[in-house]
Design an enzyme around this catalytic site. Structure first.
Site, short mmCIF file in Angstrom:
data_model
loop_
_atom_site.label_atom_id
_atom_site.label_comp_id
_atom_site.label_asym_id
_atom_site.label_seq_id
_atom_site.Cartn_x
_atom_site.Cartn_y
_atom_site.Cartn_z
N ASP A 37 0.84 -1.21 0.00
CA ASP A 37 0.00 0.00 0.00
C ASP A 37 0.86 1.25 0.00
O ASP A 37 1.39 1.63 1.04
CB ASP A 37 -0.89 0.01 1.24
CG ASP A 37 -1.83 -1.17 1.24
OD1 ASP A 37 -1.57 -2.14 1.96
OD2 ASP A 37 -2.79 -1.14 0.47
N GLY A 147 -7.94 -1.69 9.12
CA GLY A 147 -8.84 -1.88 10.28
C GLY A 147 -10.19 -1.20 10.19
O GLY A 147 -10.90 -1.09 11.18
N ASP A 177 -10.77 -4.79 -1.70
CA ASP A 177 -9.75 -4.35 -0.74
C ASP A 177 -10.36 -3.42 0.30
O ASP A 177 -10.87 -2.36 -0.03
CB ASP A 177 -8.65 -3.61 -1.51
CG ASP A 177 -7.60 -3.05 -0.60
OD1 ASP A 177 -6.83 -2.17 -1.05
OD2 ASP A 177 -7.54 -3.47 0.58
C1 DX5 Z 1 -6.67 0.83 2.77
C2 DX5 Z 1 -5.68 -0.10 2.13
C3 DX5 Z 1 -6.12 -1.49 2.36
C4 DX5 Z 1 -6.01 -1.83 3.81
C5 DX5 Z 1 -6.58 -3.17 4.06
O1 DX5 Z 1 -6.31 2.09 2.61
O2 DX5 Z 1 -5.62 0.12 0.75
O3 DX5 Z 1 -5.32 -2.42 1.65
O4 DX5 Z 1 -4.70 -1.82 4.20
O5 DX5 Z 1 -6.55 -3.32 5.43
P1 DX5 Z 1 -7.82 -3.96 6.12
O6 DX5 Z 1 -7.94 -5.33 5.51
O7 DX5 Z 1 -7.47 -3.99 7.58
O8 DX5 Z 1 -8.98 -3.08 5.79
#
Ligand code: DX5
Length: 232
Positions: A37, A147, A177
């Site tokens: 990310d 989260g 995602d």
């Molecule tokens: C959000 C990111 C996601 C996130 C996913 O900005 O692009 O990839 O890290 O994390 P969780 O699965 O905890 O939502």
């Protein structure tokens, strides 16, 4: 044989002090890739890492590395991410005035080209490029932080994209995602997702990466076996 639904842990939730080790744990847990990310503090209100982390991870694991660029002006960084070892580069539709050109530039670098859309961006914003993009990533949270709660109102968008991909005989995969965990993952798969990105449900203090990946895989087994994407 690649499973019908791939799992890509997002390293945003990993322990940055031992990123290589955490990527290895994901590799040993049998995931199909990891998503990195990349955030610039402009397009999203958070700042993470750049091509250097991709380069280091490239040396640590042989996994498919998926660079999710949550940055303004992604065009200026495509070559660097490809050279660092990314196997796929995902740009956001919201910052690409000429999306087809950006996707073609990524493909010229011999890496997969993906486009991500935020919750407020409609599926119609990317329907014109379904024969060009290797994947469309539907954000089920507002990007920036791990989260957060899975936004179920995005399921209809996933279903619509799945239908459009089928009607256009596109080969594009659908990545989901944000807030993906054993409860929400089956919803995403039943709507047509073929790749799940999960951060905090894989990297957390409750269980090991291997246990969390197994839990996620188990949660979608039934949905992955029954749903026929083209029938959606
Ligand atoms: C959000 C990111 C996601 C996130 C996913 O900005 O692009 O990839 O890290 O994390 P969780 O699965 O905890 O939502």
């Amino acid at each position: 044989m690649k499973p019908r639904v791939s799992i890509e842990p997002s390293i945003l939730s990993a322990d940055f002090a031992r990123l290589g080790q955490q990527a290895k744990e994901a590799e040993e847990a049998g995931v199909e890739g990891i998503q990195i990310d990349v955030m610039d503090g402009h397009f999203v209100p958070n700042l993470t890492f750049g091509p250097g982390v991709v380069k280091s991870l490239r040396k640590s694991v042989s996994l498919f590395l998926d660079a999710h660029l949550m940055i303004d002006n992604p065009h200026g960084f495509l070559e660097e991410f490809a050279r660092s070892g990314a196997n796929r580069i995902i740009v956001h539709q919201e910052v690409c005035k000429d999306l087809p050109t950006v996707l073609q530039s990524i493909k010229k670098l011999k890496v997969e080209a993906g486009v991500a859309i935020n919750p407020e961006t409609p599926a119609t914003a990317v329907e014109g490029i379904l024969d060009l993009a290797d994947c469309v990533q539907v954000m089920t949270v507002n990007p920036g932080f791990a989260g957060q709660r899975f936004m179920e109102d995005q399921l209809i968008k996933i279903q619509r994209l799945r239908r459009e991909i089928g009607q256009r005989h596109s080969k594009a995969s659908i990545i989901v995602d944000g807030g993906v965990d054993p409860k929400t993952a089956p919803l995403a798969v039943r709507s047509g997702a073929t790749v799940l990105v999960a951060g905090s449900s894989i990297y957390n203090q409750m269980s090991t990466v291997a246990q969390n990946v197994a839990e996620l895989r188990k949660s979608i087994a039934e949905a992955a076996a029954t749903v026929n994407p083209s029938a959606l």
